[in-house]
Design a protein around this motif. Structure first.
Motif, PDB file in Angstrom:
ATOM      1  N   UNK A  77     -48.501  43.110  47.467  1.00 21.84           N
ATOM      2  CA  UNK A  77     -47.908  41.859  47.941  1.00 21.84           C
ATOM      3  C   UNK A  77     -46.708  42.114  48.837  1.00 21.84           C
ATOM      4  N   UNK A  78     -46.511  41.208  49.794  1.00 19.58           N
ATOM      5  CA  UNK A  78     -45.357  41.251  50.684  1.00 19.58           C
ATOM      6  C   UNK A  78     -44.349  40.193  50.248  1.00 19.58           C
ATOM      7  N   UNK A  79     -43.105  40.331  50.666  1.00 16.85           N
ATOM      8  CA  UNK A  79     -42.072  39.344  50.325  1.00 16.85           C
ATOM      9  C   UNK A  79     -42.426  37.954  50.842  1.00 16.85           C
ATOM     10  N   UNK A  80     -43.237  37.876  51.888  1.00 15.16           N
ATOM     11  CA  UNK A  80     -43.604  36.588  52.479  1.00 15.16           C
ATOM     12  C   UNK A  80     -44.813  35.950  51.793  1.00 15.16           C
ATOM     13  N   UNK A  81     -45.398  36.633  50.805  1.00 12.56           N
ATOM     14  CA  UNK A  81     -46.553  36.085  50.094  1.00 12.56           C
ATOM     15  C   UNK A  81     -46.125  35.073  49.036  1.00 12.56           C
ATOM     16  N   UNK A  82     -46.902  34.007  48.895  1.00 10.99           N
ATOM     17  CA  UNK A  82     -46.643  33.020  47.847  1.00 10.99           C
ATOM     18  C   UNK A  82     -47.153  33.561  46.510  1.00 10.99           C
ATOM     19  N   UNK A 115     -43.194  30.378  44.439  1.00  7.35           N
ATOM     20  CA  UNK A 115     -42.284  30.592  45.558  1.00  7.35           C
ATOM     21  C   UNK A 115     -42.765  31.805  46.330  1.00  7.35           C
ATOM     22  N   UNK A 116     -42.030  32.184  47.357  1.00  8.79           N
ATOM     23  CA  UNK A 116     -42.334  33.428  48.038  1.00  8.79           C
ATOM     24  C   UNK A 116     -41.842  34.588  47.179  1.00  8.79           C
ATOM     25  N   UNK A 117     -42.549  35.710  47.240  1.00 14.53           N
ATOM     26  CA  UNK A 117     -42.156  36.873  46.443  1.00 14.53           C
ATOM     27  C   UNK A 117     -40.699  37.239  46.692  1.00 14.53           C
ATOM     28  N   UNK A 118     -40.260  37.106  47.934  1.00 12.93           N
ATOM     29  CA  UNK A 118     -38.890  37.469  48.282  1.00 12.93           C
ATOM     30  C   UNK A 118     -37.823  36.590  47.664  1.00 12.93           C
ATOM     31  N   UNK A 119     -38.238  35.437  47.090  1.00 14.83           N
ATOM     32  CA  UNK A 119     -37.272  34.509  46.485  1.00 14.83           C
ATOM     33  C   UNK A 119     -37.342  34.484  44.962  1.00 14.83           C
ATOM     34  N   UNK A 160     -28.586  34.834  40.237  1.00 13.41           N
ATOM     35  CA  UNK A 160     -29.508  35.579  41.096  1.00 13.41           C
ATOM     36  C   UNK A 160     -29.609  36.993  40.553  1.00 13.41           C
ATOM     37  N   UNK A 161     -30.835  37.444  40.269  1.00 14.53           N
ATOM     38  CA  UNK A 161     -31.028  38.764  39.659  1.00 14.53           C
ATOM     39  C   UNK A 161     -32.007  39.557  40.519  1.00 14.53           C
ATOM     40  N   UNK A 162     -31.504  40.361  41.454  1.00 12.46           N
ATOM     41  CA  UNK A 162     -32.376  41.120  42.362  1.00 12.46           C
ATOM     42  C   UNK A 162     -33.389  42.001  41.648  1.00 12.46           C
ATOM     43  N   UNK A 163     -33.046  42.503  40.460  1.00  9.92           N
ATOM     44  CA  UNK A 163     -33.969  43.398  39.750  1.00  9.92           C
ATOM     45  C   UNK A 163     -35.286  42.701  39.404  1.00  9.92           C
ATOM     46  N   UNK A 164     -35.276  41.373  39.265  1.00 12.45           N
ATOM     47  CA  UNK A 164     -36.513  40.639  39.016  1.00 12.45           C
ATOM     48  C   UNK A 164     -37.426  40.734  40.234  1.00 12.45           C
ATOM     49  N   UNK A 165     -36.862  40.495  41.396  1.00 10.21           N
ATOM     50  CA  UNK A 165     -37.668  40.576  42.630  1.00 10.21           C
ATOM     51  C   UNK A 165     -38.158  41.997  42.860  1.00 10.21           C
ATOM     52  N   UNK A 192     -49.112  43.835  41.309  1.00  5.31           N
ATOM     53  CA  UNK A 192     -50.130  43.091  42.045  1.00  5.31           C
ATOM     54  C   UNK A 192     -50.462  41.861  41.206  1.00  5.31           C
ATOM     55  N   UNK A 193     -51.238  40.950  41.767  1.00 13.64           N
ATOM     56  CA  UNK A 193     -51.524  39.707  41.049  1.00 13.64           C
ATOM     57  C   UNK A 193     -52.174  39.997  39.699  1.00 13.64           C
TER      58      UNK A 193
END
Length: 301
Positions: free
Chosen positions: A68-73, A99-103, A111-116, A123-124
């Motif tokens: 997945x990319x950050x722009x993927x829903x 949401x988008x993966x990047x968000x 906000x917890x960057x480690x989740x992203x 993968x899905x």
């Protein structure tokens, strides 16, 4: 000159002591975090735990499909926990955030960057666990509203759903609701609203898309929360309400008839949240709905 120099030196030494004291306090918190995390990993027999960017994560199931990319829903679930396993906060049983993966690191309280970062390794259909040191979570202040103490390590269980579209999530949640409540529902061919007719009433053939109807009803979210009801009855044209009603009711029930509708979000209010008269959100965005409806009268011109 000697006296002034001595005072200056004392002030400088005092500053160094204060600096070292702060540094020592920070290192002590870091050491405490590391010790707590090590104990958690050992006590829960966790394997393949990786340490990166100050946090730990464990891939439980990697998922399948393309990376997945950050722009993927994406649609995902989360459960914030204390290290003793007690839940702090999680997405509702019938609310799955999309949401988008990047968000995916953005929560209303933090906000917890480690989740992203961790979700981006899946993968899905994949699942993972993130162990977040206090300094990267709620810090020394904790969060009294959520019941998080000062300098508390947080564990977050994550699941990236296989579904990639909102209508797939709606169907998933409605089917989950039906199974959990042991309901016997009907779905018309090519349609997605599930319904139960408990009383057909009289003159069901009179109920058309263009009819004006008077109904008594109760509307609920799938978690049971009532967002609207009318016990005295309200009148409207059937083609001026949500699609789930307009497309399902005609020909199903007549006067005195009772029907229950389980409506996917896109046939209800879609991605637009609904508010009550006080301005509070009564129906969150992308909510599937549960209606009990009784037909009081039908008028055709």
């Amino acid at each position: 000159m000697i006296k002034k120099l001595s005072l200056y030196t004392l002030a400088l030494l005092g500053g160094l002591v204060l600096f070292n004291s702060c540094k020592k306090e920070y290192e002590t918190i870091e050491t405490l975090d590391d010790r707590t995390i090590a104990e958690y990993i050992k006590n829960n027999n966790l394997t393949n735990v990786k340490d990166t960017l100050g946090y730990h994560y464990q891939i439980i199931t990697p998922g399948a499909g393309a990376q997945l990319l950050n722009s993927d829903s994406v649609y995902y679930t989360y459960d914030f926990k204390h290290t003793d396993g007690r839940s702090i906060i999680k997405n509702g049983d019938y609310q799955i955030p999309g949401t988008f993966l990047g968000y995916t690191d953005r929560f209303g309280f933090l906000t917890i960057p480690s989740v992203r970062f961790t979700l981006s390794k899946l993968k899905r259909g994949g699942t993972a666990r993130v162990i977040v040191p206090s300094r990267l979570a709620f810090g020394k202040n904790g969060n009294t509203t959520l019941g998080v103490g000062s300098n508390e390590v947080i564990v977050i269980e994550l699941a990236l759903l296989a579904e990639s579209k909102q209508h797939q999530i709606d169907n998933l949640l409605i089917n989950k609701f039906v199974a959990a409540n042991k309901l016997q529902t009907t779905v018309d061919p090519g349609k997605r609203v599930q319904y139960i007719v408990s009383n057909v009433g009289t003159g069901k053939e009179d109920l058309k898309t263009t009819s004006t109807v008077k109904v008594k009803y109760t509307g609920r979210l799938l978690n049971g929360t009532v967002f609207d009801s009318s016990t005295d009855g309200v009148e409207f044209k059937l083609d001026e309400v949500i699609r789930g009603w307009t497309e399902t009711l005609p020909g199903k029930v007549g006067v005195g008839g009772k029907i229950r509708l389980l409506i996917p979000s896109d046939l209800a209010y879609g991605s637009k949240a609904q508010t009550d008269i006080s301005g509070n959100v009564s129906i969150p965005a992308n909510s599937s709905l549960d209606f009990d409806i009784e037909i009081v009268s039908i008028t055709n011109k």
